[in-house]
Design a protein around this motif. Sequence first.
Motif, short mmCIF file in Angstrom:
data_model
loop_
_atom_site.label_atom_id
_atom_site.label_comp_id
_atom_site.label_asym_id
_atom_site.label_seq_id
_atom_site.Cartn_x
_atom_site.Cartn_y
_atom_site.Cartn_z
N ASP A 175 0.69 -1.22 0.04
CA ASP A 175 0.03 -0.16 0.11
C ASP A 175 0.89 1.43 0.14
O ASP A 175 0.59 2.02 -0.81
N GLU A 176 1.81 1.05 0.73
CA GLU A 176 2.77 2.47 0.74
C GLU A 176 3.47 2.55 -0.23
O GLU A 176 3.88 3.73 -0.87
N LEU A 177 3.99 1.38 -1.14
CA LEU A 177 4.61 1.61 -2.50
C LEU A 177 3.71 2.21 -3.49
O LEU A 177 4.03 2.92 -4.19
N VAL A 178 2.34 1.74 -3.50
CA VAL A 178 1.67 2.31 -4.46
C VAL A 178 1.18 3.78 -4.09
O VAL A 178 1.23 4.79 -5.12
N ILE A 179 1.28 4.30 -3.00
CA ILE A 179 1.05 5.63 -2.63
C ILE A 179 2.19 6.24 -3.00
O ILE A 179 2.06 7.59 -3.68
N ALA A 180 3.41 5.68 -3.01
CA ALA A 180 4.69 6.49 -3.46
C ALA A 180 4.46 6.62 -5.10
O ALA A 180 4.89 7.69 -5.72
N HIS A 181 3.96 5.72 -5.78
CA HIS A 181 3.63 5.67 -7.17
C HIS A 181 2.57 6.85 -7.38
O HIS A 181 2.81 7.45 -8.37
N GLN A 182 1.67 6.82 -6.61
CA GLN A 182 0.61 7.75 -6.95
C GLN A 182 1.21 9.07 -6.81
O GLN A 182 0.89 10.19 -7.48
N ASN A 183 2.04 9.40 -5.86
CA ASN A 183 2.79 10.65 -5.57
C ASN A 183 3.73 10.94 -7.05
O ASN A 183 3.67 12.05 -7.28
N ASN A 184 4.14 9.92 -7.46
CA ASN A 184 5.12 10.27 -8.84
C ASN A 184 4.14 10.51 -9.93
O ASN A 184 4.39 11.57 -10.62
N VAL A 185 3.01 9.94 -10.11
CA VAL A 185 2.08 10.51 -11.22
C VAL A 185 1.46 11.76 -10.93
O VAL A 185 1.62 12.76 -11.80
N ARG A 186 1.19 12.22 -9.70
CA ARG A 186 0.98 13.80 -9.29
C ARG A 186 1.93 14.69 -9.70
O ARG A 186 1.55 15.68 -10.28
N ARG A 187 3.23 14.18 -9.30
CA ARG A 187 4.28 15.08 -9.78
C ARG A 187 4.67 15.17 -11.27
O ARG A 187 4.90 16.35 -11.63
#
Length: 185
Positions: free
Chosen positions: A153-165
């Motif tokens: 879950d934390e890894l997916v949130i990190a990927h979500q952050n990359n997409v947002r950036r």
Amino acid sequence: MVFSSRVTLVITGLLLLSACRSEPIQFHTLTPVSAATPPQGAEIRIESISVPPQVDRPQVVIRQGDSGVAILETQWWAASLVDELRSALADQLSSSNPRHSVSVRLDVQRFDSIPGQYALLDVKWRLRQSPASKSPLLTCRTVLQSPSGQGIDELVIAHQNNVRRLATVINQAADRGAADCPASQ
């Protein structure tokens, strides 16, 4: 005796069936929960997205060590990785910059997932503004890395952050009229 052997057979069968039971599949998405209503008026068109074949599968793929990968059989994307990226990026672009009508093409070079370390998105992208803007075609490369906790879950949130950036970087380019590539966020 016949009753006892049938009971033993039924119990043995049930034990074998329970041993074969697998963990339930967990589904993940790159689109974060958003309380905001997407603005109307902007046209965000994702022309195409390509991803490396190593991660182009329904299961989440993580790196192990310097040369290994693991396909997580019980951790899946809610859609194909390409579709997850498409919907997440379209969502981020439309909710953060409704002023522009843009067309984007993405060629993901790396989509690395290392639990306990980071999520990495290395993407070549091409931005085309609406024909009325007279802005030139812009081709850029952006590398984004976000720290991750141990869990998926934390890894997916990190990927979500990359997409947002990534959406922020693309919006910066659209704001400047696609004159040059913006710095990664």
